[in-house]
Design an enzyme around this catalytic site. Structure first.
Site, PDB file in Angstrom:
ATOM      1  N   HIS A 320       0.807  -1.215   0.000  1.00 20.01           N
ATOM      2  CA  HIS A 320       0.000   0.000   0.000  1.00 20.01           C
ATOM      3  C   HIS A 320       0.842   1.267   0.000  1.00 20.01           C
ATOM      4  CE1 HIS A 320      -3.377  -2.674   0.928  1.00 20.01           C
ATOM      5  NE2 HIS A 320      -4.146  -1.691   0.519  1.00 20.01           N
ATOM      6  N   GLY A 321       2.085   1.194   0.411  1.00 24.27           N
ATOM      7  CA  GLY A 321       2.889   2.403   0.357  1.00 24.27           C
ATOM      8  C   GLY A 321       4.232   2.258   1.039  1.00 24.27           C
TER       9      GLY A 321
END
Length: 468
Positions: A320-321
């Site tokens: 996700h990041g």
């Protein structure tokens, strides 16, 4: 370009649909490929070459694996090269800065990484090309020898930016032969409008509340303001992402493709395990098939099962990041899934469903704090405020104002986060025959007009999953 924009709704989409349907079936994949490249290049003309390279790279790797299928060492080597190439591109653009920052902190260095924006959709199309090559190597799908058809699969604009993640095997047949009836096109249009309304009328409006709360230093919020804010974000991210997924699935139907459902009312879940079976279903399925099961899944001893869960949830957060907050967010949910696997799910079977539902919502809401804040200290400060560590006590005038002005919207969000609206519409159609169909069509028309009217005057129209 995003689906919830006037340019897409009244220029790109109608022109694309018109050209697509007046063209012979044999060139529709080419039309779809060109339209998808234009869609992607609209805001990122340079990064289109990365996506084209990824497509051609794994198209060739698939052919080489098929050619050397009975020479295992060569086929395995091609697979490894494909994985290194795909993950290398993703890692360079998404994680290079994160790695450099951590190396600098550990060793007191001053290394600089190129400050490059993240190519939109790279996490999604990278997983799609990787799954294709893996499945060709496994012999699960036939190799695609038509570069245009493979390019259409990778770049397909309905699900390019934010999924759902479509495995090649799920649509291989549809790339060759697909049929759209008027009824199916209508179903797609309704699904698209439903998603647009979720995104524009629900997510955007409740997002304004979260934006106003987040703008205030966490320590200056009251307990009620903190909870109102993060509950607002809880609804915003659901209706934003699920709305976009509905639009993607609707567009797919309109051009003849069936994509998997990506959200199934996750906020009605009664455990974290169930929540993740209902939230971002395509991502969970990808991790299960390509990481969890190859590690041994549930077929190994308990200690290895726990290791497998830890690996999957670490990667889930990292996907996700490039932030420790995302990693902590992934491990946070992995911890509760593990605890439930060990004993908590058995306990819940003896308790009223209401208790397990409240537990799930509280864990999910707290989890969104780690997801939304970029830095861990900020997240921890906000959580502290949620539980009484702020300076403004339990309630203040601001929180009462926010609650009173958003009460009806919050009730509507709760209602729409359940299956009741969909079931009610189905019942109307079933029980009232032609009148029900007319009534349903009128509802969708009103939703489309209302969404368009909102976009005409919109100053707040973010798409949260662009950053992934």
């Amino acid at each position: 370009m995003v689906f919830s924009s006037l340019i897409f709704l009244f220029l790109f989409l109608p022109v694309t649909i018109l050209i697509y349907y007046i063209s012979p079936m044999r060139i529709r994949n080419a039309i779809l490929l060109v339209a998808s490249l234009i869609f992607y290049a609209w805001g990122e003309p340079v990064y289109i070459f990365i996506m084209i390279f990824s497509s051609v790279f794994d198209y060739v790797n698939g052919i080489l694996i098929e050619k050397y299928r009975y020479r295992k060492a060569i086929a395995r080597g091609v697979l490894i090269v494909s994985m290194i190439g795909s993950l290398g591109i993703l890692g360079f653009f998404k994680y290079a800065g994160f790695v450099f920052d951590n190396v600098n902190s550990l060793f007191n260095l001053h290394l600089q990484a190129a400050d490059l924006p993240l190519p939109v959709g790279i996490s999604f199309y990278t997983f799609q090309t990787m799954s294709y090559v893996i499945d060709v190597y496994r012999g699960k799908v036939p190799v695609q020898k038509n570069l245009i058809s493979f390019g259409a699969y990778v770049t397909m604009f309905p699900q390019l930016v934010a999924g759902p993640i479509v495995k090649y095997g799920d649509i291989a047949g549809q790339l060759v032969n697909r049929k759209v009836t008027l009824d199916r096109f209508g179903e797609g249009a309704e699904l698209f409008i439903r998603g647009l309304a979720k995104k524009v009328l629900l997510a955007n409006n409740i997002g304004l509340l979260w934006a106003s709360v987040k703008a205030v230093p966490a320590g200056e919020l009251s307990v009620l303001s903190a909870w109102l804010g993060i509950v607002a974000f809880t609804f915003q991210i659901y209706f934003d992402f699920s709305g976009y997924s509905d639009m993607a699935r609707g567009l797919g139907k309109m051009i003849g493709f069936e994509f998997m459902e990506n959200f199934n009312y996750p906020y009605i879940s009664k455990s974290i395990t169930e929540f993740w079976r209902r939230w971002h279903i395509s991502l969970g399925a990808w991790f299960r098939e390509y990481i969890y099961i190859p590690l041994g899944g549930n077929r190994v001893g308990m200690l290895k099962q726990l290791r497998n869960l830890a690996v999957v949830w670490f990667i889930t957060g990292l996907w996700h990041g490039a932030s420790w907050n995302f990693i902590i967010w992934g491990l946070y949910f992995g911890l509760f899934v593990t605890i439930e696997k060990l004993f908590l799910l058995k306990w819940f079977q003896r308790l009223p469903a209401f208790i397990s539902h409240v537990y799930t919502l509280i864990i999910v809401i707290i989890g969104w704090v780690f997801f939304e804040f970029e830095h861990l200290p900020a997240a921890m400060t906000f959580i502290g405020t949620m539980f009484g560590a702020g300076l403004n006590g339990f309630v203040d005038n601001r929180s009462l104002y926010d609650l009173s002005t958003n009460a009806l919207l919050l009730l509507l969000l709760v209602f729409c986060a359940t299956p009741f609206p969909s079931k009610a519409l189905t019942n109307i159609r079933t029980k009232f025959a032609r009148f029900g169909s007319i009534a349903a069509s009128a509802i969708y028309f009103i939703l489309m007009v209302a969404s368009t009217a909102y976009l005409v005057n919109a100053t707040y129209n973010p798409f949260l999953y662009f950053r992934f």
